[in-house]
Write a protein that holds these residues in place. Structure first.
Motif, short mmCIF file in Angstrom:
data_model
loop_
_atom_site.label_atom_id
_atom_site.label_comp_id
_atom_site.label_asym_id
_atom_site.label_seq_id
_atom_site.Cartn_x
_atom_site.Cartn_y
_atom_site.Cartn_z
N LEU A 60 -13.49 -20.50 -1.49
CA LEU A 60 -12.07 -20.60 -1.81
C LEU A 60 -11.84 -20.58 -3.32
CD1 LEU A 60 -10.95 -23.27 0.84
CD2 LEU A 60 -10.55 -20.79 0.88
N GLU A 61 -12.74 -21.18 -4.08
CA GLU A 61 -12.64 -21.16 -5.54
C GLU A 61 -12.83 -19.74 -6.07
OE1 GLU A 61 -11.88 -22.09 -9.30
OE2 GLU A 61 -11.61 -23.45 -7.59
N LEU A 62 -13.77 -19.00 -5.50
CA LEU A 62 -13.98 -17.61 -5.90
C LEU A 62 -12.74 -16.78 -5.59
CD1 LEU A 62 -17.66 -16.94 -4.74
CD2 LEU A 62 -16.84 -17.18 -7.09
N LYS A 63 -12.11 -17.03 -4.44
CA LYS A 63 -10.89 -16.30 -4.09
C LYS A 63 -9.77 -16.57 -5.11
CE LYS A 63 -9.23 -15.58 -0.13
NZ LYS A 63 -8.59 -15.69 1.20
N ARG A 64 -9.62 -17.84 -5.50
CA ARG A 64 -8.59 -18.18 -6.49
C ARG A 64 -8.88 -17.52 -7.83
NH1 ARG A 64 -8.66 -23.24 -3.62
NH2 ARG A 64 -10.37 -24.00 -4.92
N SER A 65 -10.14 -17.48 -8.22
CA SER A 65 -10.50 -16.86 -9.51
C SER A 65 -10.25 -15.36 -9.47
CB SER A 65 -11.97 -17.14 -9.82
OG SER A 65 -12.21 -18.53 -9.98
N ALA A 66 -10.56 -14.72 -8.33
CA ALA A 66 -10.32 -13.28 -8.20
C ALA A 66 -8.82 -12.96 -8.28
CB ALA A 66 -10.90 -12.77 -6.89
N ALA A 67 -8.00 -13.85 -7.73
CA ALA A 67 -6.55 -13.62 -7.75
C ALA A 67 -5.99 -13.72 -9.16
CB ALA A 67 -5.85 -14.63 -6.84
N ASP A 68 -6.70 -14.40 -10.08
CA ASP A 68 -6.22 -14.56 -11.45
C ASP A 68 -6.61 -13.41 -12.38
OD1 ASP A 68 -5.03 -16.98 -10.85
OD2 ASP A 68 -6.79 -18.17 -11.42
N VAL A 69 -7.34 -12.42 -11.88
CA VAL A 69 -7.75 -11.29 -12.71
C VAL A 69 -6.50 -10.54 -13.21
CG1 VAL A 69 -8.90 -9.04 -12.66
CG2 VAL A 69 -10.02 -11.04 -11.65
N PHE A 70 -6.56 -10.11 -14.46
CA PHE A 70 -5.40 -9.49 -15.12
C PHE A 70 -5.27 -8.01 -14.74
CE2 PHE A 70 -3.69 -7.12 -18.81
CZ PHE A 70 -2.43 -7.69 -18.87
N VAL A 71 -4.02 -7.60 -14.45
CA VAL A 71 -3.71 -6.19 -14.19
C VAL A 71 -2.61 -5.77 -15.16
CG1 VAL A 71 -3.03 -4.45 -12.49
CG2 VAL A 71 -4.22 -6.51 -11.74
N ALA A 72 -2.90 -4.83 -16.04
CA ALA A 72 -1.93 -4.37 -17.03
C ALA A 72 -0.79 -3.62 -16.34
CB ALA A 72 -2.60 -3.46 -18.05
N ASP A 73 0.38 -3.64 -16.96
CA ASP A 73 1.55 -2.95 -16.41
C ASP A 73 1.28 -1.46 -16.24
OD1 ASP A 73 2.95 -5.32 -16.30
OD2 ASP A 73 4.00 -4.99 -18.21
N GLU A 74 0.51 -0.88 -17.17
CA GLU A 74 0.19 0.55 -17.06
C GLU A 74 -0.59 0.85 -15.78
OE1 GLU A 74 0.39 -0.38 -21.51
OE2 GLU A 74 -0.35 -1.33 -19.67
N LEU A 75 -1.43 -0.08 -15.38
CA LEU A 75 -2.23 0.14 -14.17
C LEU A 75 -1.41 -0.09 -12.91
CD1 LEU A 75 -5.69 -1.36 -15.18
CD2 LEU A 75 -4.87 0.99 -15.32
N LYS A 76 -0.46 -0.99 -12.96
CA LYS A 76 0.46 -1.13 -11.82
C LYS A 76 1.26 0.16 -11.63
CE LYS A 76 1.02 -6.10 -12.64
NZ LYS A 76 1.96 -7.17 -13.08
N SER A 77 1.70 0.73 -12.75
CA SER A 77 2.42 2.00 -12.69
C SER A 77 1.52 3.11 -12.15
CB SER A 77 2.94 2.37 -14.08
OG SER A 77 3.59 3.62 -14.07
N TYR A 78 0.25 3.10 -12.56
CA TYR A 78 -0.72 4.11 -12.10
C TYR A 78 -0.92 4.01 -10.59
CZ TYR A 78 -5.19 6.68 -11.92
OH TYR A 78 -6.19 7.57 -11.62
#
Length: 318
Positions: free
Chosen positions: A206-224
């Motif tokens: 569960l701790e690994l899942k929470r850490s994975a959810a905190d990974v950063f996604v730049a706005d440019e990549l959301k647009s991509y």
């Protein structure tokens, strides 16, 4: 090496004791688990689909359940059933095998659609309804389903709604000559699965899942991601492209894959690598595509080739 990376590497190494030469498949399975998704493994019999799931389940100290899908399996065999207790003069719920953390749905396409649908509510809502009462499933709840190719006799194609609930659709593939020799050597000594042990517990997972959810996604990549998804909808060989759920799935999977890879930020390479596993089973091809024998894989590669890739790398890590 940071502690989360150590835990992830320990899981991979345990599974590799059983599954030889398939590190990428193991990483994808772990990525889906951390992303809160589900995995469909489609391949011919005998390449290790079931063993992969069993080995992953043994490497994590959580509850594991197996459902062997057959043509006569009933929905209640999956979800559970209420049974009358004459002593208490009341009905008692007896949970089915879906009530586990890691669930192996073995040969899912060998059962009728109504039984397949019994799994759909759990995959979609993390709950099941039995006798009018909705019961929550365990956290985490992770389904790894296996199926043989649909052209084999005695199989039922999964409906589009259920396919869309799978984060990844992957194949195992045959091992190389050396990998198969290594497999024979491992089998000669003992059953590798018996030597697989749990290396993390539920709290760690569960701790690994929470850490994975905190990974950063730049706005440019959301647009991509959105541009790729919309390109599938405009493609001339596609009748129905990737849904918004598919776009969300890509973002969640990219974050988890970056985390499994030891990074705290997503890159365009992550998205491009994951696209075939996330998008292909979500496409419905046009009649023209079927006539010309085009495949979903070819269409996704065409979409990736013709969609501009963000290049401001300094922005990706925040």
């Amino acid at each position: 090496m940071t502690e989360p990376s150590q835990k992830i590497e320990q899981i991979i190494q345990e599974v590799e004791k059983v599954i030889v030469g398939k590190r990428s498949v193991i990483e994808l399975s772990l990525t889906a688990l951390l992303a809160g998704g589900h995995v469909l493994i489609e391949d011919v019999p005998g390449v290790g689909k079931t063993m992969l799931v069993r080995a992953l389940a043994k490497s994590i100290d959580t509850s594991f359940r197996r459902i062997q899908f057959t043509p006569d399996l009933l929905p209640s065999d999956v979800t559970g059933v209420s049974v009358f207790n004459p002593e208490t003069r009341d009905f008692e719920f007896r949970p089915g095998p879906i009530m586990g953390n890691i669930v192996l749905a073995d040969e899912i396409n060998r059962t009728a659609p109504r039984t397949q649908a019994a799994l759909l509510e759990g995959m979609a809502e993390n709950s099941v309804t039995v006798d009018g009462e909705t019961r929550p499933l365990a956290e985490p709840f992770f389904v790894m389903a296996t199926q043989n190719p649909i052209e084999y006799e005695g199989t039922y194609a999964l409906p589009e709604a259920q396919l869309d609930r799978f984060l990844f659709k992957i194949t195992m593939g045959y091992p190389t000559k050396q990998e198969e020799i290594d497999l024979l050597s491992a089998k000669q000594q003992a059953e590798p699965l018996e030597n697989t042990k749990a290396v993390i517990g539920l709290t760690d997972l569960l701790e690994l899942k929470r850490s994975a959810a905190d990974v950063f996604v730049a706005d440019e990549l959301k647009s991509y991601i959105v541009e790729l998804v919309q390109a599938t909808r405009r493609h001339t060989l596609v009748s129905l492209g990737v849904s918004p759920r598919g776009a969300i799935a890509m973002m969640q999977a990219a974050k988890s894959f970056a985390f499994v890879s030891g990074r705290q930020f997503v890159t365009p390479d992550d998205i491009q690598y994951l696209a075939p596993f996330i998008f292909t089973h979500r496409l419905i091809l046009s009649a023209n595509a079927l006539y010309n024998e085009a495949t979903p894989e070819q269409i996704i590669q065409d979409v990736l080739k013709n969609t501009a890739v963000p290049v401001e790398k300094s922005r990706f890590n925040g």
